[in-house]
Design a protein around this motif. Structure first.
Motif, PDB file in Angstrom:
ATOM      1  N   ALA A 157      -3.401  13.134   0.973  1.00 48.96           N
ATOM      2  CA  ALA A 157      -3.809  11.735   1.170  1.00 48.96           C
ATOM      3  C   ALA A 157      -2.598  10.947   1.678  1.00 48.96           C
ATOM      4  O   ALA A 157      -1.461  11.235   1.287  1.00 48.96           O
ATOM      5  CB  ALA A 157      -4.295  11.151  -0.148  1.00 48.96           C
ATOM      6  N   ALA A 158      -2.853   9.963   2.562  1.00 51.27           N
ATOM      7  CA  ALA A 158      -1.744   9.171   3.140  1.00 51.27           C
ATOM      8  C   ALA A 158      -1.047   8.360   2.052  1.00 51.27           C
ATOM      9  O   ALA A 158      -1.704   7.751   1.199  1.00 51.27           O
ATOM     10  CB  ALA A 158      -2.301   8.247   4.213  1.00 51.27           C
ATOM     11  N   THR A 159       0.275   8.386   2.104  1.00 49.17           N
ATOM     12  CA  THR A 159       1.052   7.604   1.136  1.00 49.17           C
ATOM     13  C   THR A 159       1.954   6.603   1.870  1.00 49.17           C
ATOM     14  O   THR A 159       2.266   6.795   3.048  1.00 49.17           O
ATOM     15  CB  THR A 159       1.957   8.535   0.281  1.00 49.17           C
ATOM     16  N   CYS A 160       2.374   5.586   1.154  1.00 45.80           N
ATOM     17  CA  CYS A 160       3.251   4.562   1.736  1.00 45.80           C
ATOM     18  C   CYS A 160       4.663   5.140   1.864  1.00 45.80           C
ATOM     19  O   CYS A 160       5.167   5.762   0.927  1.00 45.80           O
ATOM     20  CB  CYS A 160       3.250   3.338   0.827  1.00 45.80           C
ATOM     21  N   ARG A 161       5.276   4.930   3.050  1.00 51.13           N
ATOM     22  CA  ARG A 161       6.615   5.489   3.300  1.00 51.13           C
ATOM     23  C   ARG A 161       7.664   4.941   2.350  1.00 51.13           C
ATOM     24  O   ARG A 161       8.582   5.640   1.957  1.00 51.13           O
ATOM     25  CB  ARG A 161       7.051   5.156   4.717  1.00 51.13           C
ATOM     26  N   SER A 162       7.519   3.628   1.987  1.00 52.99           N
ATOM     27  CA  SER A 162       8.573   3.060   1.135  1.00 52.99           C
ATOM     28  C   SER A 162       8.323   3.301  -0.347  1.00 52.99           C
ATOM     29  O   SER A 162       9.245   3.695  -1.050  1.00 52.99           O
ATOM     30  CB  SER A 162       8.769   1.568   1.411  1.00 52.99           C
ATOM     31  N   CYS A 163       7.054   3.104  -0.818  1.00 52.37           N
ATOM     32  CA  CYS A 163       6.890   3.218  -2.278  1.00 52.37           C
ATOM     33  C   CYS A 163       6.292   4.560  -2.708  1.00 52.37           C
ATOM     34  O   CYS A 163       6.280   4.884  -3.883  1.00 52.37           O
ATOM     35  CB  CYS A 163       6.036   2.069  -2.798  1.00 52.37           C
ATOM     36  N   GLY A 164       5.788   5.360  -1.755  1.00 59.74           N
ATOM     37  CA  GLY A 164       5.254   6.678  -2.102  1.00 59.74           C
ATOM     38  C   GLY A 164       3.865   6.638  -2.724  1.00 59.74           C
ATOM     39  O   GLY A 164       3.279   7.677  -3.017  1.00 59.74           O
ATOM     40  N   GLN A 165       3.281   5.424  -2.904  1.00 57.53           N
ATOM     41  CA  GLN A 165       1.932   5.308  -3.490  1.00 57.53           C
ATOM     42  C   GLN A 165       0.866   5.627  -2.431  1.00 57.53           C
ATOM     43  O   GLN A 165       1.125   5.477  -1.244  1.00 57.53           O
ATOM     44  CB  GLN A 165       1.699   3.867  -3.982  1.00 57.53           C
TER      45      GLN A 165
END
Ligand SMILES: C[S@@+](CC[C@H](N)C(=O)[O-])C[C@H]1O[C@@H](n2cnc3c(N)ncnc32)[C@H](O)[C@@H]1O
Length: 281
Positions: A157-165
């Motif tokens: 699943a795609a995650t946010c590059r900065s926070c990893g969520q």
């Protein structure tokens, strides 16, 4: 169950080069397809020239620009031959610009079973005239009747590059999502390899992950993949890794050489990896 019968119609073409588990032939797409027997292929993968006037091959390559009707006729013959060589339940994939995917897909209507129009993200497209910004290529997926092989790959699943969520909210399903989500018909995580450092030829080549997915969805061990526009050989790397056989071709000698070199390097690296793993204490 994939058959081990020879896939050539009569004898294999004179200039067919044996490459690992299959053959590479420098010839026109229609000649390669014409040399294959009826219902021998499990996957036909088509990434044809788009008829945009691109020159393929470093020296003396033919420019890819014909009249629309000539191009359509050529592609019609390619599709007719592809359907002929596909085994019942076999899969045909066609990668193209949406305007051509629509026209060529219509030719297959009635002959093949439509499965998906997969939108593959196009990065750095250019707005032309009074059009919207083009953001995807079409990867058409048809089968000859009911698919004989169909696997649904899972992707992270795609995650946010900065926070990893996770970028999307999966509510109470989050713990299931951690093992991957079902692949959809929008492939936003892929786009053609454009950077010279990562590709094998001056023109764009397909990302390996794209052909890996095709083989994962429709491939089977010992099955046959046919790609008459093989370019730098992306599809056969995927087929080789999935223990499939292949019959591929390209009109340009330069690309046949690149494909041969690429597969040889790939096989050598794999052998080296196994040897290193065996020698580990
Ligand atoms: C879009 S590229 C394929 C790229 C390939 N999928 C890759 O990842 O490298 C199309 C290829 O078709 C070849 N080609 C063009 N016309 C052809 C024809 N009539 N028969 C066979 N090959 C052809 C070109 O030389 C070019 O390598």
């Amino acid at each position: 169950m994939a058959s081990n019968r020879s896939y050539w119609r009569s004898r294999k073409p004179k200039n067919a080069r044996k490459l690992g588990r299959g053959y590479l032939v420098r010839c026109d797409a229609l000649d390669l397809l014409g040399s294959l027997r009826n219902e021998c292929a499990d996957i036909v993968f088509l990434d044809p020239p788009f008829n945009l006037g691109k020159k393929y091959g470093s020296r003396g390559g033919k420019a890819d620009r014909n009249s629309e009707s000539e191009y359509e006729q050529f592609m019609q013959s390619v599709l007719r031959e592809s359907v002929r060589i596909l085994s019942p339940g076999g899969a045909l994939y066609l990668y193209h610009l949406p305007q051509w995917a629509m026209r060529l897909g219509a030719i297959l209507h009635g002959e093949m079973t439509f499965r998906h129009w997969i939108a593959v993200s196009m990065k750095n497209g250019f707005v032309r005239g009074n059009h919207l910004y083009p953001a995807h290529y079409a990867l058409l997926y048809f089968t000859k009747g009911v698919p004989k092989t169909f696997n649904r790959p899972k992707v992270p699943a795609a995650t946010c590059r900065s926070c990893g969520q996770f970028v999307k909210d999966y509510g109470g399903y989050k713990r299931y999502i951690e093992s991957g989500i079902n692949l959809s018909d929008i492939w936003e995580d892929l786009s053609p390899v454009r950077h010279a450092k990562y590709k094998k030829r001056p023109e764009n080549e397909l990302p390996l992950e794209l052909t890996n997915r095709v083989v994962q969805i429709s491939g089977e061990k010992n099955g046959l993949l046919v790609d008459p526009f093989v370019g730098s050989g992306t599809s056969i790397i995927s087929a080789y890794d999935a223990s499939m056989r292949y019959a591929v071709g390209d009109r340009e000698t330069t690309y046949c050489d690149i494909t041969e070199e690429r597969l040889k390097e790939h096989i050598e690296k794999k052998i080296l990896k196994v040897l290193c793993a065996e020698n580990l204490p």
